[in-house]
Design a protein around this motif. Structure first.
Motif, short mmCIF file in Angstrom:
data_model
loop_
_atom_site.label_atom_id
_atom_site.label_comp_id
_atom_site.label_asym_id
_atom_site.label_seq_id
_atom_site.Cartn_x
_atom_site.Cartn_y
_atom_site.Cartn_z
N SER A 117 53.52 -0.63 -58.05
CA SER A 117 52.58 -0.93 -56.97
C SER A 117 51.75 0.28 -56.56
N LYS A 119 50.08 0.04 -53.76
CA LYS A 119 49.96 -0.18 -52.32
C LYS A 119 51.10 0.44 -51.52
N GLU A 158 38.81 -0.04 -68.28
CA GLU A 158 38.28 0.78 -67.19
C GLU A 158 37.17 1.70 -67.73
N ALA A 184 47.27 6.57 -57.27
CA ALA A 184 46.28 5.63 -56.72
C ALA A 184 45.16 6.37 -55.99
N ASN A 196 38.91 -7.85 -52.87
CA ASN A 196 40.15 -8.40 -53.43
C ASN A 196 40.67 -7.64 -54.65
N LYS A 197 40.17 -6.42 -54.90
CA LYS A 197 40.64 -5.66 -56.06
C LYS A 197 40.70 -4.18 -55.72
N HIS A 198 41.88 -3.60 -55.79
CA HIS A 198 42.09 -2.19 -55.50
C HIS A 198 41.47 -1.34 -56.62
N THR A 201 43.65 -0.79 -59.80
CA THR A 201 44.22 -1.95 -60.48
C THR A 201 44.22 -1.80 -61.99
N ARG A 202 43.07 -1.49 -62.56
CA ARG A 202 42.95 -1.40 -64.02
C ARG A 202 43.76 -0.24 -64.59
N GLN A 205 47.48 -1.10 -64.48
CA GLN A 205 47.73 -2.11 -65.51
C GLN A 205 47.82 -1.45 -66.87
N HIS A 241 45.76 -11.44 -67.78
CA HIS A 241 44.54 -10.67 -67.96
C HIS A 241 44.00 -10.91 -69.37
N ARG A 295 47.96 -14.55 -57.33
CA ARG A 295 48.24 -14.23 -58.74
C ARG A 295 47.69 -15.29 -59.68
#
Length: 307
Positions: A117, A119, A158, A184, A196-198, A201-202, A205, A241, A295
């Motif tokens: 995470s 977050k 990315e 992060a 809606n996307k931090h 994220t990429r 992932q 994804h 999700r």
């Protein structure tokens, strides 16, 4: 008994896609917290069997605590070992369906100590199986800037992968990069956030996929499924994804498309090679499910059967 800590995406659709026979033998390749496993068991009769794989020891421990069904066999292993394990059990060509719910489960994301995470702060681990391999922190320390950039671009799509890699190595000149929030924050200095996307994220992932060799494992188990499945056995695969979905899509299309065999040999001239799979299409989550479970927004379910 099913744990209620994880909301399975396209639960009914993915199980219905297996076309379950009450006395059949099925594989849940990604046990997680047992949502899909319980759904399959509910449709099986007394003679039916379910074999569940998971490389995460916490998932296996949860299963032992919450499931007492003697029709269920639990395997603590990556699903890429499926062929050898099913061979040992004498079940090659006897499996009536395989369900794969790819990606990270909610309990893994919610547990900051797992390092998935961006977050919540925790150790930068990201290993699905924490008993094997190196952590994300260890890899980021040993990898050079080019290696990091390549992984973030290849597995995360990315565009600013080089800038992120440069920032990571610069940070490491004066600090030890060991926590999720530290990574992060580094990424957030380079990538702008979207609705809606931090920003991270990429990158998260990509590193997770690399650390766990997820795409290689997926490619391996897909190839193995052709031998594992019985005639008319089903594949039901949920991806989250585009990289995963491309692999699944390509595998199904390649094995469901007729090919003309080489000319020149009289015996086979003008004949076509029989296809291994039948493509049964793809499905998306409903608007109602997406509104209740974020999700589900990126999920794609692909289904195929063995000829």
């Amino acid at each position: 008994m099913m744990s209620n800590h994880h909301q399975s995406v396209m639960f009914n659709e993915s199980i219905d896609a297996l076309n379950i026979k009450t006395d059949g033998i099925y594989i849940d390749a990604t046990f997680g917290r047992g949502g899909h496993a319980q759904g399959i068991l509910n449709k099986l009769g007394e003679q039916g069997k379910l074999i569940s794989f998971d490389q995460d020891i916490s998932a296996i421990e949860c299963a032992h605590k919450n499931f007492t069904d003697n029709r269920l066999t639990l395997i603590h292993s990556a699903f890429s070992n499926m062929l050898s394990i099913i061979t040992q059990q004498g079940l090659i060509g006897k499996i009536d369906g395989i369900l794969m719910d790819l990606g990270v489960s909610s309990p893994q994301l919610d547990n900051a100590q797992r390092g998935f995470s961006f977050k919540a702060d925790g150790p930068l681990d990201m290993r699905m199986n924490q008993t094997r391999g190196i952590s994300a922190a260890q890899w980021l320390k040993s990898a050079n800037e080019k290696e990091i950039a390549n992984v973030i671009y290849q597995f995360g799509d990315e565009k600013k992968s080089r800038h992120i890699a440069t920032k990571i190595k610069k940070y490491q000149q004066n600090h030890t990069l060991e926590t999720t929030l530290a990574l992060a924050n580094i990424v957030s200095e380079v990538v702008k956030g979207q609705k809606n996307k931090h920003p991270a994220t990429r990158t998260f992932q990509a590193i997770r996929i690399f650390i766990n060799q997820e795409l290689k494992q997926l490619e391996d188990v897909l190839k193995q499924s052709k031998d594992i499945l019985s005639k008319h056995g089903r594949l039901s695969i949920i991806s989250f994804h585009s990289i995963e979905d491309r692999i699944v899509k390509r595998f199904i299309q390649t094995n469901s498309r007729q090919k003309t065999l080489p000319k020149g040999l009289p015996i086979i001239e003008h004949k076509t090679e029989k296809t291994c799979l039948k493509d049964l299409g793809k499905h998306f989550a409903s608007k109602a499910e997406i509104s209740s479970n974020a999700r589900a927004r990126s999920a794609i379910l692909r289904v195929a059967s063995k000829n």
